[in-house]
Design a protein around this motif. Structure first.
Motif, PDB file in Angstrom:
ATOM      1  N   THR A 221       0.843  -1.195   0.000  1.00 36.40           N
ATOM      2  CA  THR A 221       0.000   0.000   0.000  1.00 36.40           C
ATOM      3  C   THR A 221       0.876   1.242   0.000  1.00 36.40           C
ATOM      4  OG1 THR A 221      -0.134  -0.102   2.415  1.00 36.40           O
ATOM      5  CG2 THR A 221      -1.934  -1.087   1.177  1.00 36.40           C
ATOM      6  N   ASP A 222       0.435   2.280  -0.722  1.00 37.93           N
ATOM      7  CA  ASP A 222       1.188   3.533  -0.761  1.00 37.93           C
ATOM      8  C   ASP A 222       0.671   4.484   0.308  1.00 37.93           C
ATOM      9  OD1 ASP A 222      -1.221   4.452  -1.737  1.00 37.93           O
ATOM     10  OD2 ASP A 222      -0.555   4.585  -3.814  1.00 37.93           O
ATOM     11  N   ALA A 223       1.135   5.757   0.256  1.00 39.44           N
ATOM     12  CA  ALA A 223       0.768   6.730   1.284  1.00 39.44           C
ATOM     13  C   ALA A 223      -0.731   6.990   1.317  1.00 39.44           C
ATOM     14  CB  ALA A 223       1.522   8.041   1.044  1.00 39.44           C
ATOM     15  N   SER A 224      -1.417   6.821   0.182  1.00 35.34           N
ATOM     16  CA  SER A 224      -2.861   7.046   0.127  1.00 35.34           C
ATOM     17  C   SER A 224      -3.651   5.787   0.461  1.00 35.34           C
ATOM     18  CB  SER A 224      -3.256   7.533  -1.271  1.00 35.34           C
ATOM     19  OG  SER A 224      -2.970   6.541  -2.241  1.00 35.34           O
ATOM     20  N   ASN A 225      -2.934   4.737   0.910  1.00 40.09           N
ATOM     21  CA  ASN A 225      -3.535   3.458   1.293  1.00 40.09           C
ATOM     22  C   ASN A 225      -4.145   2.723   0.100  1.00 40.09           C
ATOM     23  OD1 ASN A 225      -3.750   1.731   3.517  1.00 40.09           O
ATOM     24  ND2 ASN A 225      -5.929   2.157   3.741  1.00 40.09           N
ATOM     25  N   SER A 226      -3.667   3.050  -1.107  1.00 40.14           N
ATOM     26  CA  SER A 226      -4.112   2.330  -2.304  1.00 40.14           C
ATOM     27  C   SER A 226      -3.281   1.059  -2.458  1.00 40.14           C
ATOM     28  CB  SER A 226      -3.946   3.209  -3.549  1.00 40.14           C
ATOM     29  OG  SER A 226      -4.729   4.373  -3.440  1.00 40.14           O
ATOM     30  N   GLU A 227      -3.946  -0.004  -2.855  1.00 40.03           N
ATOM     31  CA  GLU A 227      -3.269  -1.294  -3.003  1.00 40.03           C
ATOM     32  C   GLU A 227      -2.496  -1.342  -4.317  1.00 40.03           C
ATOM     33  OE1 GLU A 227      -2.092  -5.135  -1.904  1.00 40.03           O
ATOM     34  OE2 GLU A 227      -3.166  -3.620  -0.750  1.00 40.03           O
ATOM     35  N   ASN A 228      -1.234  -1.701  -4.236  1.00 40.55           N
ATOM     36  CA  ASN A 228      -0.396  -1.868  -5.424  1.00 40.55           C
ATOM     37  C   ASN A 228       0.167  -3.282  -5.436  1.00 40.55           C
ATOM     38  OD1 ASN A 228      -0.319   0.998  -6.436  1.00 40.55           O
ATOM     39  ND2 ASN A 228       0.505   1.317  -4.394  1.00 40.55           N
ATOM     40  N   GLU A 229       0.362  -3.803  -6.614  1.00 41.27           N
ATOM     41  CA  GLU A 229       0.936  -5.144  -6.761  1.00 41.27           C
ATOM     42  C   GLU A 229       2.347  -5.007  -7.336  1.00 41.27           C
ATOM     43  OE1 GLU A 229       0.302  -9.075  -5.760  1.00 41.27           O
ATOM     44  OE2 GLU A 229      -1.034  -7.340  -5.513  1.00 41.27           O
ATOM     45  N   VAL A 230       3.331  -5.480  -6.569  1.00 40.53           N
ATOM     46  CA  VAL A 230       4.738  -5.366  -6.956  1.00 40.53           C
ATOM     47  C   VAL A 230       5.207  -6.689  -7.539  1.00 40.53           C
ATOM     48  CG1 VAL A 230       7.061  -4.794  -6.162  1.00 40.53           C
ATOM     49  CG2 VAL A 230       5.082  -3.724  -5.077  1.00 40.53           C
ATOM     50  N   LEU A 231       5.902  -6.619  -8.674  1.00 40.66           N
ATOM     51  CA  LEU A 231       6.397  -7.823  -9.336  1.00 40.66           C
ATOM     52  C   LEU A 231       7.922  -7.820  -9.381  1.00 40.66           C
ATOM     53  CD1 LEU A 231       3.396  -7.564 -10.562  1.00 40.66           C
ATOM     54  CD2 LEU A 231       4.275  -8.990 -12.390  1.00 40.66           C
ATOM     55  N   PHE A 232       8.519  -8.945  -9.026  1.00 37.92           N
ATOM     56  CA  PHE A 232       9.945  -9.171  -9.181  1.00 37.92           C
ATOM     57  C   PHE A 232      10.134 -10.334 -10.157  1.00 37.92           C
ATOM     58  CE2 PHE A 232       9.778  -6.779  -5.359  1.00 37.92           C
ATOM     59  CZ  PHE A 232      11.014  -6.170  -5.196  1.00 37.92           C
ATOM     60  N   VAL A 233      11.238 -10.312 -10.867  1.00 39.82           N
ATOM     61  CA  VAL A 233      11.523 -11.392 -11.812  1.00 39.82           C
ATOM     62  C   VAL A 233      12.823 -12.084 -11.407  1.00 39.82           C
ATOM     63  CG1 VAL A 233      12.732  -9.835 -13.407  1.00 39.82           C
ATOM     64  CG2 VAL A 233      11.794 -11.988 -14.255  1.00 39.82           C
ATOM     65  N   MET A 234      12.844 -13.392 -11.511  1.00 40.13           N
ATOM     66  CA  MET A 234      14.016 -14.200 -11.147  1.00 40.13           C
ATOM     67  C   MET A 234      14.398 -15.077 -12.325  1.00 40.13           C
ATOM     68  SD  MET A 234      14.337 -17.060  -8.113  1.00 40.13           S
ATOM     69  CE  MET A 234      14.237 -15.865  -6.796  1.00 40.13           C
ATOM     70  N   TRP A 235      15.696 -15.168 -12.602  1.00 38.10           N
ATOM     71  CA  TRP A 235      16.162 -15.995 -13.707  1.00 38.10           C
ATOM     72  C   TRP A 235      17.543 -16.559 -13.390  1.00 38.10           C
ATOM     73  CZ3 TRP A 235      16.620 -10.812 -13.382  1.00 38.10           C
ATOM     74  CH2 TRP A 235      17.852 -10.249 -13.706  1.00 38.10           C
ATOM     75  N   CYS A 236      17.999 -17.519 -14.161  1.00 39.36           N
ATOM     76  CA  CYS A 236      19.328 -18.102 -14.009  1.00 39.36           C
ATOM     77  C   CYS A 236      20.290 -17.440 -14.980  1.00 39.36           C
ATOM     78  CB  CYS A 236      19.288 -19.606 -14.268  1.00 39.36           C
ATOM     79  SG  CYS A 236      18.557 -20.536 -12.925  1.00 39.36           S
ATOM     80  N   ASP A 237      21.349 -16.869 -14.440  1.00 41.38           N
ATOM     81  CA  ASP A 237      22.366 -16.210 -15.262  1.00 41.38           C
ATOM     82  C   ASP A 237      23.492 -17.204 -15.519  1.00 41.38           C
ATOM     83  OD1 ASP A 237      24.149 -14.583 -16.494  1.00 41.38           O
ATOM     84  OD2 ASP A 237      24.511 -13.245 -14.788  1.00 41.38           O
ATOM     85  N   VAL A 238      23.615 -17.650 -16.768  1.00 38.80           N
ATOM     86  CA  VAL A 238      24.638 -18.647 -17.127  1.00 38.80           C
ATOM     87  C   VAL A 238      25.833 -18.000 -17.803  1.00 38.80           C
ATOM     88  CG1 VAL A 238      22.929 -20.485 -17.356  1.00 38.80           C
ATOM     89  CG2 VAL A 238      23.519 -19.099 -19.350  1.00 38.80           C
ATOM     90  N   ASN A 239      25.814 -16.665 -17.935  1.00 39.39           N
ATOM     91  CA  ASN A 239      26.886 -15.964 -18.650  1.00 39.39           C
ATOM     92  C   ASN A 239      27.688 -15.046 -17.734  1.00 39.39           C
ATOM     93  OD1 ASN A 239      26.100 -17.024 -21.236  1.00 39.39           O
ATOM     94  ND2 ASN A 239      24.368 -15.605 -21.195  1.00 39.39           N
ATOM     95  N   SER A 240      27.826 -15.431 -16.462  1.00 40.22           N
ATOM     96  CA  SER A 240      28.547 -14.589 -15.514  1.00 40.22           C
ATOM     97  C   SER A 240      30.057 -14.664 -15.761  1.00 40.22           C
ATOM     98  CB  SER A 240      28.239 -15.023 -14.075  1.00 40.22           C
ATOM     99  OG  SER A 240      28.601 -16.376 -13.892  1.00 40.22           O
ATOM    100  N   ASP A 241      30.772 -13.673 -15.239  1.00 37.48           N
ATOM    101  CA  ASP A 241      32.222 -13.600 -15.459  1.00 37.48           C
ATOM    102  C   ASP A 241      32.988 -14.738 -14.791  1.00 37.48           C
ATOM    103  OD1 ASP A 241      31.803 -11.314 -16.914  1.00 37.48           O
ATOM    104  OD2 ASP A 241      32.113  -9.969 -15.201  1.00 37.48           O
ATOM    105  N   ASP A 242      32.435 -15.283 -13.694  1.00 34.72           N
ATOM    106  CA  ASP A 242      33.142 -16.351 -12.982  1.00 34.72           C
ATOM    107  C   ASP A 242      32.791 -17.743 -13.516  1.00 34.72           C
ATOM    108  OD1 ASP A 242      30.578 -16.590 -12.123  1.00 34.72           O
ATOM    109  OD2 ASP A 242      31.012 -16.248  -9.995  1.00 34.72           O
ATOM    110  N   HIS A 243      32.043 -17.790 -14.650  1.00 38.92           N
ATOM    111  CA  HIS A 243      31.700 -19.052 -15.318  1.00 38.92           C
ATOM    112  C   HIS A 243      30.864 -19.973 -14.430  1.00 38.92           C
ATOM    113  CE1 HIS A 243      34.476 -17.795 -18.417  1.00 38.92           C
ATOM    114  NE2 HIS A 243      35.460 -17.712 -17.523  1.00 38.92           N
ATOM    115  N   MET A 244      30.114 -19.365 -13.513  1.00 41.18           N
ATOM    116  CA  MET A 244      29.216 -20.133 -12.663  1.00 41.18           C
ATOM    117  C   MET A 244      27.779 -19.687 -12.935  1.00 41.18           C
ATOM    118  SD  MET A 244      31.287 -20.166  -9.038  1.00 41.18           S
ATOM    119  CE  MET A 244      30.109 -21.273  -8.282  1.00 41.18           C
ATOM    120  N   ILE A 245      26.841 -20.565 -12.603  1.00 45.37           N
ATOM    121  CA  ILE A 245      25.429 -20.240 -12.780  1.00 45.37           C
ATOM    122  C   ILE A 245      24.933 -19.527 -11.522  1.00 45.37           C
ATOM    123  CG2 ILE A 245      23.112 -21.158 -13.114  1.00 45.37           C
ATOM    124  CD1 ILE A 245      24.347 -23.467 -14.643  1.00 45.37           C
ATOM    125  N   HIS A 246      24.351 -18.352 -11.691  1.00 45.07           N
ATOM    126  CA  HIS A 246      23.851 -17.566 -10.566  1.00 45.07           C
ATOM    127  C   HIS A 246      22.357 -17.324 -10.712  1.00 45.07           C
ATOM    128  CE1 HIS A 246      27.769 -16.437  -8.824  1.00 45.07           C
ATOM    129  NE2 HIS A 246      28.195 -16.472 -10.086  1.00 45.07           N
TER     130      HIS A 246
END
Length: 551
Positions: A221-246
C-alpha cells in the motif's frame, strides 16, 4: 467589493448558444507566472483582450509556438487549430491540456532545435536530454554524467527531488564543474526516468535470453492506502564472469489493480508479462515461465484465486507460497495456541499504544529510567519507549519488543504507578492504569518474556526468518537454515529450563525482600506458580514450534 463575473454567450451551430469564460488580465498574468515552472508558459502563452465596462479582460487564449510552426505541426496526431485562431475556453485546465498535447510538445521541440543551431555556448541548456547527447562535447558529456549520478543518488536514498538543486549547488561549491544546465528538480525526475528505462531494458535483455524465469508477486500500500501489486523477476544467469550459474532477482514493475480479487491480480500479472515482451498468458508464448511465488492470501492461492486462473492456462507452472512469509505464520501459529504467550502479546500491544501518541508520557518515562538505573541496574541502552510488536516480520518484532520490556520493566511499572495516582488524569484512565499494574505484576509476564525471547526460544526463529530474506538464497540454503533452527530448538527441549541463558539470568535478578519477590524494584506476584508453570510447559512450547516448522 464583489468579484465581477465575465460570461458572455456566443453562437454555436445556430440551434443553441455556448458560454465561454473571460478573466481579468491580472489573472492571466498570474497564470503565466504560476504555470511557467512546469509548462514554460512565459515562452508561449498569449491572449486576445478586449475592454468591458472600462476593464481589460482576456477573451481568448493562443499559443505562440503552435502559431509559429503551424505548417510543420499540422500533420501531427489530433492536430487542432483552435489555439492558433484563439481558444475561447479561458481556463487553467485548458492551458494544462494544451501544454501536454502532442502538437504543442512538438512545436516546443522545434523551437529548441532552431535555437540550438544558432547557439555558440552550452547546447545542453536548450536541447532535450536525449538529443543533446548527439552533439555535446566530451566535457559536457562528463558534466551530464555527474548530474545523472546525483539524480540516481537522490532516488536510491529516498531523498526528495527538491533537494537535487541543492546537492548540485553543494558540489559546485566544492569545485565540481556541473555547468549551468539541468539543475532543477524537474530535470532530476527526467534523469531518474531515463535511468529506470535503461535498467529495465537491461533486465529485459537478461530475462529474454534466459531459458527459464519465475515471477514473485506481493501487495503493497502507498501513502494514500491504495493497493499496489509489486512484481519481481528471477532468472538463471549462465553468462557470468566467474563461469558459474547464478540466480538473479530484480524489481520488474508495480501496478495498481482495479480490484484486489483474482481477476485484478491476474491483470497485474499480465501487465508485468507484457513488459517482458509476452503479449498474453497462453501456453504458446509463456513456455519460459516456470514458477510464481506469492503470499498465502486466499485471493492468491485459493482454487478460484490467482493460482487457479494461472494454472488453468499454464498447468506446468510451480506455485510457491513465500517461504519467509510461511515461516512467520508457522511460528505465529505455534505461539498463538499458547495462553501465556497471548497474555504477553496483549501486554506488548497495550504498552506500545500507551506511549505511541503521547510525547508527554515518553518524556516522563525517560525521566524515570535514570532514577532507577543505579539502584536496580536498569539497562538504559536502546531507548525507553515501548516497541511495536506487530508487523510483517512477526518474529523480529516480538523479539525486539520483549527485550525492551525485560530491560525497562521496572521503569514501565513505576511510571504506571505514577500515572494511576495522577489526579490530572481522568478517573477512567487511572482505573485502566491500575488494572494494568495489577495484571502485569504477575510473574508470568516477566518470566514469559525470558522464556520466549533471545537465545532461548524465539532467537533461533528470528535468525531463520532473517535468513529467508537474504539477497543470495537458494533452496539448499533455505533447507539448511530450517534444519539448523529445528535442531537448535530441539536442543532447548532436552535442556533443563534452569540452564536456559536468559531465563536463568532473569531468575537471578528476581530478589526476595520484605516478604515479596521483586524485579528491578517492582513486586512480581505469584512467582512460584509462574516458575512452576514454565518448568512444566517449556518442552511443550519447543515441540509446538518444531511441529509447525516441519509442516
Amino acid at each position: 467589493m464583489s468579484k465581477r463575473s465575465y460570461r458572455t454567450s456566443c453562437d454555436g451551430d445556430g440551434s443553441s448558444s455556448a458560454k465561454h469564460r473571460k478573466v481579468k488580465v491580472s489573472t492571466f498574468r498570474k497564470w503565466l507566472r504560476d504555470y511557467d515552472r512546469e509548462y514554460q508558459t512565459l515562452t508561449w502563452l498569449d491572449s486576445e483582450t478586449s475592454w468591458d465596462n472600462g476593464e481589460k479582460i482576456v477573451e481568448k487564449l493562443k499559443c505562440k509556438k503552435c502559431t509559429k510552426y503551424r505548417d510543420r505541426i499540422i500533420s501531427r496526431k489530433n492536430f487542432s487549430g483552435k489555439w492558433i485562431e484563439g481558444s475561447e475556453s479561458v481556463r487553467t485546465t485548458n492551458v494544462v491540456d494544451h501544454a501536454k498535447s502532442d502538437q504543442h510538445l512538438y512545436a516546443m521541440k522545434l523551437q529548441q532545435l532552431e535555437e540550438a543551431q544558432s547557439w555558440d555556448g552550452d547546447t545542453t541548456t536548450l536541447m532535450p536530454i536525449v538529443q543533446s547527447l548527439c552533439v555535446i562535447s566530451e566535457e559536457e558529456r562528463q558534466k551530464l554524467r555527474m548530474k545523472f549520478d546525483t539524480a540516481y543518488f537522490v532516488a536510491t536514498e529516498h531523498i526528495a527531488y527538491q533537494k537535487y538543486p541543492k546537492l548540485c549547488e553543494l558540489q559546485m561549491k566544492h569545485g565540481v564543474n556541473l555547468g549551468s544546465s539541468y539543475l532543477n528538480e524537474n530535470v532530476a525526475k527526467e534523469f531518474v526516468k531515463y535511468i529506470a528505462e535503461s535498467k529495465l531494458q537491461s533486465v529485459l535483455s537478461f530475462v529474454q535470453n534466459s531459458t527459464f524465469f519465475s515471477l514473485l508477486m506481493d501487495g503493497s500500500t502507498d501513502a494514500s492506502n491504495s493497493e499496489n501489486e509489486v512484481l519481481f523477476v528471477m532468472w538463471c544467469d549462465v553468462n557470468s564472469d566467474d563461469h558459474m550459474i547464478h540466480t538473479r532477482m530484480t524489481y520488474l514493475s508495480m501496478h495498481t489493480p482495479l480490484h484486489t480479487n483474482a481477476e485484478g491480480l491476474f491483470e497485474s500479472l499480465q501487465q508485468g508479462l507484457q513488459l517482458l515482451g509476452i503479449s498474453c498468458v497462453t501456453q504458446e508464448v509463456c513456455s519460459n515461465l516456470v514458477g510464481i511465488a506469492t503470499d498465502g492470501a486466499s485471493s492468491n492461492v485459493a482454487a478460484n484465486g490467482l493460482q487457479g486462473l494461472v494454472q488453468e492456462k499454464l498447468p506446468w507452472v510451480v506455485w510457491m507460497w513465500c517461504l519467509a512469509h510461511r515461516t512467520e505464520l508457522a511460528i505465529n501459529n505455534a505461539f498463538s495456541s499458547t495462553p501465556c504467550f497471548k497474555l504477553i502479546d496483549d501486554m506488548l500491544l497495550r504498552l506500545f499504544y500507551l506511549y505511541k501518541k503521547s510525547p508527554k508520557k515518553c518524556r516522563e518515562l525517560a525521566n524515570v529510567v535514570p532514577d532507577l538505573k543505579e539502584v536496580y541496574q536498569i539497562d538504559d541502552q536502546g531507548g525507553t519507549k515501548s516497541i511495536r510488536a506487530c508487523g510483517t516480520r512477526w518474529v523480529c518484532h516480538k523479539v525486539s519488543a520483549m527485550k525492551r520490556v525485560m530491560a525497562k520493566f521496572g521503569a514501565y511499572t513505576a511510571h504506571l504507578c505514577t500515572l494511576s495516582e495522577d489526579s490530572s488524569i481522568k478517573s477512567v484512565d487511572r482505573s485502566k492504569f491500575i488494572g494494568y499494574l495489577h495484571k502485569w505484576a504477575d510473574a508470568k509476564y516477566i518470566l514469559g518474556c525470558a522464556v520466549f525471547v533471545d537465545v532461548d526460544l524465539l532467537l533461533p526463529c528470528s535468525i531463520f526468518s532473517k535468513s529467508m530474506q537474504a539477497d543470495e538464497l537458494d533452496i539448499v540454503s533455505a533447507l539448511t537454515y530450517l534444519l539448523k533452527t529445528v535442531k537448535e530448538i530441539d536442543k532447548l527441549r532436552k535442556k533443563p529450563i534452569s540452564k536456559w541463558q536468559i531465563y536463568s539470568a532473569i531468575l537471578k535478578k528476581i530478589v526476595y525482600e520484605d516478604g515479596k519477590h521483586k524485579y528491578q524494584g517492582q513486586e512480581v506476584k505469584r512467582f512460584f506458580e509462574a516458575k512452576s508453570y514454565f518448568e512444566s510447559h517449556y518442552k511443550e512450547f519447543c515441540q509446538l514450534v518444531v511441529e509447525n516448522l516441519r509442516t
